[in-house]
Design a protein around this motif. Structure first.
Motif, PDB file in Angstrom:
ATOM      1  N   ALA A  91      94.895 -22.311  59.706  1.00  0.00           N
ATOM      2  CA  ALA A  91      95.052 -23.584  58.996  1.00  0.00           C
ATOM      3  C   ALA A  91      93.727 -24.339  58.936  1.00  0.00           C
ATOM      4  O   ALA A  91      93.390 -24.941  57.905  1.00  0.00           O
ATOM      5  CB  ALA A  91      96.120 -24.438  59.673  1.00  0.00           C
ATOM      6  N   VAL A  92      92.981 -24.287  60.022  1.00  0.00           N
ATOM      7  CA  VAL A  92      91.663 -24.938  60.029  1.00  0.00           C
ATOM      8  C   VAL A  92      90.741 -24.239  59.031  1.00  0.00           C
ATOM      9  O   VAL A  92      90.035 -24.889  58.259  1.00  0.00           O
ATOM     10  CB  VAL A  92      91.066 -24.944  61.458  1.00  0.00           C
ATOM     11  CG1 VAL A  92      89.622 -25.387  61.444  1.00  0.00           C
ATOM     12  CG2 VAL A  92      91.900 -25.837  62.373  1.00  0.00           C
ATOM     13  N   LEU A  93      90.756 -22.900  59.018  1.00  0.00           N
ATOM     14  CA  LEU A  93      89.938 -22.148  58.056  1.00  0.00           C
ATOM     15  C   LEU A  93      90.357 -22.430  56.617  1.00  0.00           C
ATOM     16  O   LEU A  93      89.506 -22.519  55.721  1.00  0.00           O
ATOM     17  CB  LEU A  93      90.029 -20.649  58.332  1.00  0.00           C
ATOM     18  CG  LEU A  93      89.261 -20.130  59.538  1.00  0.00           C
ATOM     19  CD1 LEU A  93      89.576 -18.661  59.776  1.00  0.00           C
ATOM     20  CD2 LEU A  93      87.771 -20.320  59.324  1.00  0.00           C
ATOM     21  N   TYR A  94      91.655 -22.574  56.393  1.00  0.00           N
ATOM     22  CA  TYR A  94      92.168 -22.818  55.049  1.00  0.00           C
ATOM     23  C   TYR A  94      91.591 -24.100  54.455  1.00  0.00           C
ATOM     24  O   TYR A  94      91.338 -24.176  53.244  1.00  0.00           O
ATOM     25  CB  TYR A  94      93.702 -22.879  55.074  1.00  0.00           C
ATOM     26  CG  TYR A  94      94.305 -23.115  53.715  1.00  0.00           C
ATOM     27  CD1 TYR A  94      94.376 -22.076  52.785  1.00  0.00           C
ATOM     28  CD2 TYR A  94      94.807 -24.354  53.356  1.00  0.00           C
ATOM     29  CE1 TYR A  94      94.925 -22.285  51.533  1.00  0.00           C
ATOM     30  CE2 TYR A  94      95.350 -24.574  52.099  1.00  0.00           C
ATOM     31  CZ  TYR A  94      95.413 -23.534  51.191  1.00  0.00           C
ATOM     32  OH  TYR A  94      95.945 -23.730  49.954  1.00  0.00           O
ATOM     33  N   GLN A  95      91.369 -25.092  55.288  1.00  0.00           N
ATOM     34  CA  GLN A  95      90.790 -26.343  54.802  1.00  0.00           C
ATOM     35  C   GLN A  95      89.442 -26.117  54.125  1.00  0.00           C
ATOM     36  O   GLN A  95      89.087 -26.821  53.190  1.00  0.00           O
ATOM     37  CB  GLN A  95      90.605 -27.335  55.951  1.00  0.00           C
ATOM     38  CG  GLN A  95      91.903 -27.901  56.470  1.00  0.00           C
ATOM     39  CD  GLN A  95      91.675 -28.856  57.630  1.00  0.00           C
ATOM     40  OE1 GLN A  95      90.708 -28.729  58.373  1.00  0.00           O
ATOM     41  NE2 GLN A  95      92.580 -29.806  57.779  1.00  0.00           N
ATOM     42  N   PHE A  96      88.716 -25.121  54.594  1.00  0.00           N
ATOM     43  CA  PHE A  96      87.388 -24.856  54.045  1.00  0.00           C
ATOM     44  C   PHE A  96      87.409 -23.863  52.883  1.00  0.00           C
ATOM     45  O   PHE A  96      86.456 -23.800  52.112  1.00  0.00           O
ATOM     46  CB  PHE A  96      86.458 -24.338  55.150  1.00  0.00           C
ATOM     47  CG  PHE A  96      86.270 -25.316  56.269  1.00  0.00           C
ATOM     48  CD1 PHE A  96      85.480 -26.451  56.097  1.00  0.00           C
ATOM     49  CD2 PHE A  96      86.894 -25.121  57.480  1.00  0.00           C
ATOM     50  CE1 PHE A  96      85.317 -27.363  57.131  1.00  0.00           C
ATOM     51  CE2 PHE A  96      86.729 -26.027  58.521  1.00  0.00           C
ATOM     52  CZ  PHE A  96      85.940 -27.156  58.344  1.00  0.00           C
ATOM     53  N   LEU A  97      88.483 -23.082  52.759  1.00  0.00           N
ATOM     54  CA  LEU A  97      88.515 -22.008  51.770  1.00  0.00           C
ATOM     55  C   LEU A  97      89.491 -22.236  50.620  1.00  0.00           C
ATOM     56  O   LEU A  97      89.548 -21.421  49.705  1.00  0.00           O
ATOM     57  CB  LEU A  97      88.876 -20.686  52.459  1.00  0.00           C
ATOM     58  CG  LEU A  97      87.899 -20.189  53.520  1.00  0.00           C
ATOM     59  CD1 LEU A  97      88.460 -18.980  54.232  1.00  0.00           C
ATOM     60  CD2 LEU A  97      86.560 -19.859  52.883  1.00  0.00           C
ATOM     61  N   ASP A  98      90.261 -23.297  50.639  1.00  0.00           N
ATOM     62  CA  ASP A  98      91.336 -23.447  49.663  1.00  0.00           C
ATOM     63  C   ASP A  98      90.868 -23.562  48.215  1.00  0.00           C
ATOM     64  O   ASP A  98      91.639 -23.327  47.299  1.00  0.00           O
ATOM     65  CB  ASP A  98      92.259 -24.612  50.032  1.00  0.00           C
ATOM     66  CG  ASP A  98      91.601 -25.971  49.895  1.00  0.00           C
ATOM     67  OD1 ASP A  98      90.363 -26.037  49.955  1.00  0.00           O
ATOM     68  OD2 ASP A  98      92.340 -26.956  49.732  1.00  0.00           O
ATOM     69  N   GLN A  99      89.623 -23.894  47.967  1.00  0.00           N
ATOM     70  CA  GLN A  99      89.112 -23.994  46.596  1.00  0.00           C
ATOM     71  C   GLN A  99      88.421 -22.717  46.125  1.00  0.00           C
ATOM     72  O   GLN A  99      87.981 -22.633  44.987  1.00  0.00           O
ATOM     73  CB  GLN A  99      88.137 -25.175  46.483  1.00  0.00           C
ATOM     74  CG  GLN A  99      88.774 -26.520  46.769  1.00  0.00           C
ATOM     75  CD  GLN A  99      89.955 -26.823  45.840  1.00  0.00           C
ATOM     76  OE1 GLN A  99      89.868 -26.601  44.633  1.00  0.00           O
ATOM     77  NE2 GLN A  99      91.041 -27.293  46.401  1.00  0.00           N
ATOM     78  N   ASN A 100      88.337 -21.720  46.993  1.00  0.00           N
ATOM     79  CA  ASN A 100      87.661 -20.473  46.660  1.00  0.00           C
ATOM     80  C   ASN A 100      88.613 -19.578  45.858  1.00  0.00           C
ATOM     81  O   ASN A 100      89.688 -19.220  46.335  1.00  0.00           O
ATOM     82  CB  ASN A 100      87.243 -19.779  47.965  1.00  0.00           C
ATOM     83  CG  ASN A 100      86.457 -18.528  47.726  1.00  0.00           C
ATOM     84  OD1 ASN A 100      86.789 -17.716  46.870  1.00  0.00           O
ATOM     85  ND2 ASN A 100      85.400 -18.353  48.507  1.00  0.00           N
ATOM     86  N   PRO A 101      88.246 -19.160  44.617  1.00  0.00           N
ATOM     87  CA  PRO A 101      89.146 -18.341  43.801  1.00  0.00           C
ATOM     88  C   PRO A 101      89.426 -16.963  44.408  1.00  0.00           C
ATOM     89  O   PRO A 101      90.519 -16.417  44.231  1.00  0.00           O
ATOM     90  CB  PRO A 101      88.418 -18.214  42.460  1.00  0.00           C
ATOM     91  CG  PRO A 101      87.001 -18.587  42.733  1.00  0.00           C
ATOM     92  CD  PRO A 101      87.000 -19.476  43.922  1.00  0.00           C
ATOM     93  N   TYR A 102      88.489 -16.395  45.136  1.00  0.00           N
ATOM     94  CA  TYR A 102      88.716 -15.102  45.781  1.00  0.00           C
ATOM     95  C   TYR A 102      89.744 -15.237  46.899  1.00  0.00           C
ATOM     96  O   TYR A 102      90.604 -14.370  47.092  1.00  0.00           O
ATOM     97  CB  TYR A 102      87.402 -14.535  46.330  1.00  0.00           C
ATOM     98  CG  TYR A 102      86.379 -14.263  45.262  1.00  0.00           C
ATOM     99  CD1 TYR A 102      86.571 -13.243  44.325  1.00  0.00           C
ATOM    100  CD2 TYR A 102      85.230 -15.032  45.168  1.00  0.00           C
ATOM    101  CE1 TYR A 102      85.639 -13.000  43.332  1.00  0.00           C
ATOM    102  CE2 TYR A 102      84.290 -14.795  44.176  1.00  0.00           C
ATOM    103  CZ  TYR A 102      84.506 -13.776  43.264  1.00  0.00           C
ATOM    104  OH  TYR A 102      83.585 -13.539  42.276  1.00  0.00           O
ATOM    105  N   PHE A 103      89.653 -16.321  47.613  1.00  0.00           N
ATOM    106  CA  PHE A 103      90.612 -16.586  48.691  1.00  0.00           C
ATOM    107  C   PHE A 103      92.017 -16.753  48.116  1.00  0.00           C
ATOM    108  O   PHE A 103      92.986 -16.202  48.638  1.00  0.00           O
ATOM    109  CB  PHE A 103      90.181 -17.835  49.470  1.00  0.00           C
ATOM    110  CG  PHE A 103      91.104 -18.192  50.588  1.00  0.00           C
ATOM    111  CD1 PHE A 103      91.124 -17.451  51.760  1.00  0.00           C
ATOM    112  CD2 PHE A 103      91.953 -19.292  50.479  1.00  0.00           C
ATOM    113  CE1 PHE A 103      91.974 -17.788  52.788  1.00  0.00           C
ATOM    114  CE2 PHE A 103      92.805 -19.636  51.511  1.00  0.00           C
ATOM    115  CZ  PHE A 103      92.816 -18.877  52.678  1.00  0.00           C
ATOM    116  N   ASN A 104      92.132 -17.497  47.026  1.00  0.00           N
ATOM    117  CA  ASN A 104      93.440 -17.695  46.394  1.00  0.00           C
ATOM    118  C   ASN A 104      93.998 -16.393  45.835  1.00  0.00           C
ATOM    119  O   ASN A 104      95.200 -16.142  45.907  1.00  0.00           O
ATOM    120  CB  ASN A 104      93.360 -18.773  45.312  1.00  0.00           C
ATOM    121  CG  ASN A 104      93.235 -20.150  45.921  1.00  0.00           C
ATOM    122  OD1 ASN A 104      93.910 -20.452  46.900  1.00  0.00           O
ATOM    123  ND2 ASN A 104      92.363 -20.977  45.384  1.00  0.00           N
ATOM    124  N   ALA A 105      93.143 -15.537  45.286  1.00  0.00           N
ATOM    125  CA  ALA A 105      93.589 -14.227  44.799  1.00  0.00           C
ATOM    126  C   ALA A 105      94.098 -13.372  45.959  1.00  0.00           C
ATOM    127  O   ALA A 105      95.113 -12.674  45.831  1.00  0.00           O
ATOM    128  CB  ALA A 105      92.451 -13.515  44.075  1.00  0.00           C
TER     129      ALA A 105
END
Length: 175
Positions: free
Chosen positions: A87-101
């Motif tokens: 959850a802490v990591l998600y805060q930093f990655l939620d706008q990354n399109p690769y992460f969302n894919a």
């Protein structure tokens, strides 16, 4: 028991159902395939997470209240710690399109695991025609009629009880 359920919790990303069945039935041999399907069925109609319900019932079966506490702790404590870190990591990655894919791909894989577990469980139990009809009716209620879990249980449980009662009377025994 803690170690078995901790393994289920840690390896069950995307859904613990398939790994729970594997550990409980195959590795630990705590239950037969039929007994696991029965316990999971009861767990699905009770409030709460299915696998947590199974952990409570299975822990109680072998070690009473203490077993239930140990099984649920094993199932939830370590994954909860991992979830906090993610959850802490998600805060930093939620706008990354690769992460969302990657998240979308994980969701598809999780759905496939649930379907695969259901098919594997169905292949191991003695399915009769009325079981298959009930399964197909349940799928129709969820997929096409968009019934909620509560609505499906309210419709299918009485129908399944009546069908089993009628078939048991017809054959002269309980099923």
């Amino acid at each position: 028991m803690f170690r078995g359920f901790a393994k289920i919790g840690l390896l069950g990303f995307g859904g613990v159902g398939p790994i729970a069945r594997h550990v409980i039935v195959r590795e630990q041999k705590w239950l037969s395939e039929k007994d696991y399907a029965t316990l999971l069925g009861v767990g699905k109609v009770l409030p709460g997470a299915n696998t947590v319900n199974v952990a409570v019932m299975l822990g109680d079966r072998y070690h009473g209240m203490r077993g239930s506490i140990v099984a649920v702790s094993g199932l939830l404590v370590l994954p909860m710690l991992v979830l906090i870190v993610l959850a802490v990591l998600y805060q930093f990655l939620d706008q990354n399109p690769y992460f969302n894919a990657a998240l979308q791909g994980s969701a598809c894989a999780a759905a496939g695991m649930v379907i695969g577990m259901g098919l594997k469980m169905a292949s191991k139990i003695d399915l009769q025609a009325h079981h298959i009809v009930a399964g197909l009716a349940t799928i129709a209620l969820v997929v096409w009629l968009k019934f909620s879990l509560l609505q499906v249980v309210a419709v299918m449980m009485p129908l399944a009880i009546v069908a089993n009662f009628i078939l048991a009377r017809r054959h002269g025994h309980t099923s």
